[in-house]
Design a protein around this motif. Structure first.
Motif, PDB file in Angstrom:
ATOM      1  N   PRO A 312     -13.578 -27.811   4.635  1.00 26.38           N
ATOM      2  CA  PRO A 312     -13.827 -28.896   5.447  1.00 26.38           C
ATOM      3  C   PRO A 312     -15.930 -28.892   5.895  1.00 26.38           C
ATOM      4  O   PRO A 312     -16.407 -29.178   5.534  1.00 26.38           O
ATOM      5  CB  PRO A 312     -13.382 -28.895   6.323  1.00 26.38           C
ATOM      6  CG  PRO A 312     -13.071 -27.418   6.970  1.00 26.38           C
ATOM      7  CD  PRO A 312     -12.313 -26.871   5.853  1.00 26.38           C
ATOM      8  N   ALA A 313     -16.024 -27.558   5.305  1.00 30.54           N
ATOM      9  CA  ALA A 313     -17.609 -26.933   6.134  1.00 30.54           C
ATOM     10  C   ALA A 313     -18.505 -27.674   4.142  1.00 30.54           C
ATOM     11  O   ALA A 313     -18.943 -28.130   4.346  1.00 30.54           O
ATOM     12  CB  ALA A 313     -17.986 -25.692   6.340  1.00 30.54           C
ATOM     13  N   TYR A 314     -17.710 -26.903   3.074  1.00 31.33           N
ATOM     14  CA  TYR A 314     -18.614 -26.977   2.199  1.00 31.33           C
ATOM     15  C   TYR A 314     -18.467 -28.558   1.834  1.00 31.33           C
ATOM     16  O   TYR A 314     -19.596 -29.171   0.993  1.00 31.33           O
ATOM     17  CB  TYR A 314     -17.345 -25.866   1.085  1.00 31.33           C
ATOM     18  CG  TYR A 314     -17.779 -26.022  -0.527  1.00 31.33           C
ATOM     19  CD1 TYR A 314     -18.870 -25.132  -0.336  1.00 31.33           C
ATOM     20  CD2 TYR A 314     -17.286 -26.794  -1.831  1.00 31.33           C
ATOM     21  CE1 TYR A 314     -19.470 -25.430  -2.172  1.00 31.33           C
ATOM     22  CE2 TYR A 314     -18.308 -26.971  -2.445  1.00 31.33           C
ATOM     23  CZ  TYR A 314     -19.345 -26.338  -2.613  1.00 31.33           C
ATOM     24  OH  TYR A 314     -19.273 -25.936  -4.516  1.00 31.33           O
ATOM     25  N   THR A 353     -13.231 -21.702  11.307  1.00 31.24           N
ATOM     26  CA  THR A 353     -11.527 -21.031  11.229  1.00 31.24           C
ATOM     27  C   THR A 353     -10.431 -21.918  11.245  1.00 31.24           C
ATOM     28  O   THR A 353      -9.471 -21.448  11.441  1.00 31.24           O
ATOM     29  CB  THR A 353     -11.723 -20.105  12.370  1.00 31.24           C
ATOM     30  OG1 THR A 353     -11.734 -20.749  13.983  1.00 31.24           O
ATOM     31  CG2 THR A 353     -12.657 -19.544  12.553  1.00 31.24           C
ATOM     32  N   CYS A 354     -10.444 -23.259  10.168  1.00 33.89           N
ATOM     33  CA  CYS A 354      -9.834 -23.772  10.154  1.00 33.89           C
ATOM     34  C   CYS A 354      -8.379 -23.310   9.284  1.00 33.89           C
ATOM     35  O   CYS A 354      -6.785 -23.610   9.296  1.00 33.89           O
ATOM     36  CB  CYS A 354     -10.038 -24.969   9.518  1.00 33.89           C
ATOM     37  SG  CYS A 354     -10.215 -25.559   8.140  1.00 33.89           S
ATOM     38  N   ASN A 355      -8.430 -21.951   8.503  1.00 36.35           N
ATOM     39  CA  ASN A 355      -7.302 -21.336   7.687  1.00 36.35           C
ATOM     40  C   ASN A 355      -6.797 -22.664   6.106  1.00 36.35           C
ATOM     41  O   ASN A 355      -6.158 -21.759   5.696  1.00 36.35           O
ATOM     42  CB  ASN A 355      -6.674 -21.011   8.832  1.00 36.35           C
ATOM     43  CG  ASN A 355      -7.228 -19.895   9.518  1.00 36.35           C
ATOM     44  OD1 ASN A 355      -6.620 -18.685   8.082  1.00 36.35           O
ATOM     45  ND2 ASN A 355      -6.582 -19.589  10.325  1.00 36.35           N
ATOM     46  N   ALA A 356      -8.170 -23.422   5.596  1.00 35.08           N
ATOM     47  CA  ALA A 356      -7.384 -24.241   5.183  1.00 35.08           C
ATOM     48  C   ALA A 356      -7.671 -23.298   3.931  1.00 35.08           C
ATOM     49  O   ALA A 356      -6.907 -23.310   3.231  1.00 35.08           O
ATOM     50  CB  ALA A 356      -8.131 -25.134   4.945  1.00 35.08           C
ATOM     51  N   CYS A 357      -8.459 -22.121   3.676  1.00 29.85           N
ATOM     52  CA  CYS A 357      -8.926 -21.338   2.742  1.00 29.85           C
ATOM     53  C   CYS A 357      -7.558 -20.731   2.527  1.00 29.85           C
ATOM     54  O   CYS A 357      -7.256 -20.183   1.744  1.00 29.85           O
ATOM     55  CB  CYS A 357     -10.789 -20.443   3.241  1.00 29.85           C
ATOM     56  SG  CYS A 357     -10.510 -19.708   4.188  1.00 29.85           S
ATOM     57  N   VAL A 358      -7.218 -19.406   3.666  1.00 33.34           N
ATOM     58  CA  VAL A 358      -6.172 -18.740   3.675  1.00 33.34           C
ATOM     59  C   VAL A 358      -4.783 -19.364   3.395  1.00 33.34           C
ATOM     60  O   VAL A 358      -4.271 -18.981   2.469  1.00 33.34           O
ATOM     61  CB  VAL A 358      -6.441 -18.486   4.752  1.00 33.34           C
ATOM     62  CG1 VAL A 358      -4.869 -17.389   5.668  1.00 33.34           C
ATOM     63  CG2 VAL A 358      -7.579 -17.996   5.420  1.00 33.34           C
TER      64      VAL A 358
HETATM   65  S1  SF4 Z   1     -11.393 -21.212   7.868  1.00 33.56           S
HETATM   66 FE1  SF4 Z   1     -11.233 -21.468   5.566  1.00 33.56          FE
HETATM   67  S2  SF4 Z   1     -11.724 -23.742   4.442  1.00 33.56           S
HETATM   68 FE2  SF4 Z   1     -12.218 -23.862   6.929  1.00 33.56          FE
HETATM   69  S3  SF4 Z   1     -13.888 -23.965   7.505  1.00 33.56           S
HETATM   70 FE3  SF4 Z   1     -13.410 -21.645   7.135  1.00 33.56          FE
HETATM   71  S4  SF4 Z   1     -14.176 -20.733   5.449  1.00 33.56           S
HETATM   72 FE4  SF4 Z   1     -13.644 -23.537   5.398  1.00 33.56          FE
END
Ligand code: SF4
Ligand code: SF4
Length: 686
Positions: A312-314, A353-358
């Protein structure tokens, strides 16, 4: 005659020597390159967990659990075809090797008779999966390259912010696909050539190669031998190229899965004072401060860009790019560099730290661990300033992230006769209110609604009031580990004082910390989200379900509830909506029996485990945001696109962020309401 096949047909002694020598050299080269890579991994810290090797291999390698649920959808079946086809080829070759070399140590050559016929049929068919998968992958890649092209040299590593970050195109990927394709095709050619050159009555068992052989019957010995060497060139080429291409994930992702920690998605590992005394450091300053497993996992990265696509940040134009984070730390590992020299502080602080990437990463890379470990060092070095630093001081001094005094935690209770633990009565559930639930005016409405519904349904509960302290969640995720541990220990001693066994909370961040992280300090409790407990009360008939007009309300799944803790059925059950989200394992069965599930909520594009972050987590709620870079605005626009006039939430942080974002992106009056309030309205009117 017993069905079998002659190995090394027409290959003379010199040919055999050359075969063994080149095979040995190519395998040795592959092993040497991986050994060199492993020396970088070994620079890291020893792991502090005992891996469950077989569980990791079975779950993530053999069952392909991460790949099966990955996006884009066309990628998953393609990878499954290639993987299982490749696995079949690997098993077939291994069986053949055992059968051929077993007699050297006195074992029988079992590659004959009925076994041989079954072997030929089964593996001939399974090899087709592999070729179909490769053709699918090549076609998909070709179409995307035709549409978007290869990145120009200055674009490499700087992804354009479009959805095709999901596949990044490198020329070596086409080479890899070609090598794999030739490996499969020349394997069939070789079988067909053998049948053509040396026909046997049982050749029909090779159900793919046999028909192919009919195109060129009576192949000469020289032609057969030529095809044999041609196939072997692709096999050796594969061994040599494997560690240099994305294909290396075949080996490294397998090792990563085998050594993975038993760590929940939302769980962060503690650091101890002993460790700090020993290393003289808090968190990660240089790549070698990460664990060996974390360093190894970086080498499994395939540059697929799925993590970046969902960040979401990107997505709102911030400098954080999780794929780049992985690659930068990898570079720091190779050249022995510090992490802040490679990744900007701005990028590290941008993570929610939404963990969407993980969740999206097919090779188990834990980006949030990598980022929070680096944050820990920044905090220890005094590099956090502004409102984020103020929040940390408030948590430390007042035990409330908003800095409110302890007594104010009982303000919301006035006139409600809420039972308190210190009054000494028995209770089944501790109703954990949290800093937001006791302080923020919107969240206080949720807190009051939950208390009143619990009372109405006759649930035995009590609150801690001024004895409750912040769980420490925002401090931990901002990198202030020792403030978190302080709060955790203080809260756990209060739980022990009152013999707390079950907790219910309306805050997914508190739920995650109490359930997944307090165990690290000896706490053992059952933790319920309020939507779970209220959902159970509805199903028992002790409360009436809410009944909003279908399609007029949308629901926003909070990251720490839906993705991190996999709770997305319970919130929907409060309005009688049947589960229809991605994480529901029985989805297929349900769709077969009931093709039209009841839809009450107007569902947004991203939901359940694939939900889109509101931007609050990781301490971001307390940090300044540039108005046009608010992740919450993007989510608000998506929620508005459903056409709903009301947004239901189940998290006080989401409520605060979305409330602000909705006001920013629309002039329309959109009501934001917690599911507990919605339920309370339905139960008042009965
Ligand atoms: S946890 Fe991953 S997807 Fe969520 S903001 Fe951080 S780097 Fe981006
Ligand atoms: S970190 Fe994972 S999701 Fe991101 S590019 Fe690498 S393999 Fe893909």
């Amino acid at each position: 005659m017993i069905p079998t096949r002659q190995e090394f047909l027409h290959i003379g002694p010199e040919g055999k020597v050359a075969f063994y020598l080149i095979t040995f050299l190519s395998l040795a080269y592959m092993g040497w390159v991986f050994y060199r890579k492993s020396r970088f991994w070994m620079k890291g810290q020893p792991i502090t967990w005992t891996p469950d090797y077989w569980k990791g291999i079975i779950t993530y390698v053999l069952a392909q659990r991460k790949v099966a649920g990955s996006r884009p959808k066309s990628g998953a079946p393609m990878h499954l075809l290639i993987f299982y086809g490749f696995l079949a080829m690997f098993v077939a070759t291994t069986l053949l090797a055992f059968a051929s070399y077993g007699p050297i140590v006195g074992l029988p050559n079992f590659h004959r008779g009925t076994y041989y016929l079954v072997y030929e049929t089964v593996f001939d068919l399974l090899g087709l999966l592999f070729i179909f998968g490769i053709v699918w992958a090549a076609g998909r890649r070709f179409l995307l390259i035709r549409r978007f092209g290869y990145p120009s040299p200055d674009q490499e590593g700087k992804l354009s912010r479009n959805r095709h970050n999901a596949i990044t195109h490198e020329r070596m990927d086409s080479v890899a696909l070609f090598v794999l394709f030739m490996l499969g095709v020349t394997g069939y050619l070789l079988s067909a050539a053998r049948i053509s050159n040396n026909p046997q009555p049982w050749d029909w068992a090779s159900v793919v190669a046999y028909p192919l052989a009919q195109f060129a019957p009576g192949l000469s010995n020289q032609a057969y031998v030529g095809i044999w060497w041609f196939h072997m060139i692709w096999v050796w080429g594969f061994f040599i190229m494997l560690p240099h291409m994305r294909l290396k994930h075949i080996v490294v992702a397998t090792l990563t899965a085998a050594g993975a920690p038993e760590q929940k998605m939302g769980e962060l590992q503690p650091i101890s004072l002993e460790e700090v005394e020993k290393t003289g450091k808090i968190g990660v300053a240089e790549a070698r401060d990460y664990s060996r497993w974390h360093l190894m996992s970086l080498d499994a990265c395939m540059s697929c860009g799925r993590c970046t696509e969902v960040c979401p940040a990107y997505g709102v134009g911030k400098t954080l790019n999780p794929k780049q984070v992985v690659q930068d730390i990898h570079r720091a590992m190779v050249v022995d560099d510090s992490v802040p020299a490679r990744i900007s502080e701005e990028a590290l602080w941008a993570c929610t730290t939404c963990n969407a990437c993980v969740e999206a990463c097919p090779v188990l890379i834990r980006h949030v661990d990598l980022i929070v470990d680096a944050r820990r060092n920044l905090v220890a070095e005094g590099k956090l300033s502004g409102t984020g630093a103020v929040m940390l001081r408030q948590v430390a001094s007042t035990s409330n992230a908003w800095g409110a005094p302890a007594n104010s935690r009982e303000d919301w209770m006035k006139g409600l006769a809420v039972p308190l633990c210190r009054e000494g009565g028995d209770f089944e559930y501790l109703f954990w209110v949290g800093c937001a639930g006791a302080t923020d005016p919107g969240a206080v409405k949720t807190t009051k609604a939950v208390a009143s519904l619990l009372k109405q349904a006759g649930v035995s509960f009590a609150c801690l009031g001024k004895e409750e302290a912040c769980t420490g969640d925002p401090a931990r995720r901002m990198g202030d580990e020792f403030t978190f541990q302080d709060k955790a220990q203080a809260n756990i001693s209060v739980f022990q004082k009152y013999g707390v066994k079950k907790v219910v909370t309306a805050c997914p961040h508190c739920l995650n910390t109490l359930q997944n992280e307090y165990g690290q300090f000896g706490s053992q409790m059952e933790v319920w989200h309020h939507t779970q407990l209220l959902g159970q009360l509805v199903s028992e008939g002790r409360l009436q379900p809410a009944s909003p007009q279908p399609g007029k309300v949308t629901y926003h799944d909070p990251c720490y509830l839906a993705r991190v803790n996999n709770i997305s059925d319970a919130p929907r059950s409060l309005v009688g909506q049947e589960s229809n989200h991605d994480s529901d394992k029985s989805l297929l069965a349900k769709s077969l029996t009931d093709p039209t599930p009841i839809e009450i909520f107007a569902e947004p594009q991203h939901k359940a485990t694939k939900t889109l972050c509101c931007g609050a987590g990781g301490g971001r709620m307390w940090m300044e945001e540039t108005p046009d870079q608010r992740p919450g605005n993007r989510r608000a626009e998506e929620l508005l696109a459903t056409g709903a006039k009301e947004v239901a939430v189940a998290c006080p942080f989401c409520r605060i962020m979305l409330d602000a974002s909705l006001k920013q992106v629309t002039q329309e009056e959109i009501r934001i309401v917690d599911l507990a309030e919605m339920l309370q309205e339905a139960n008042k009117s009965k």
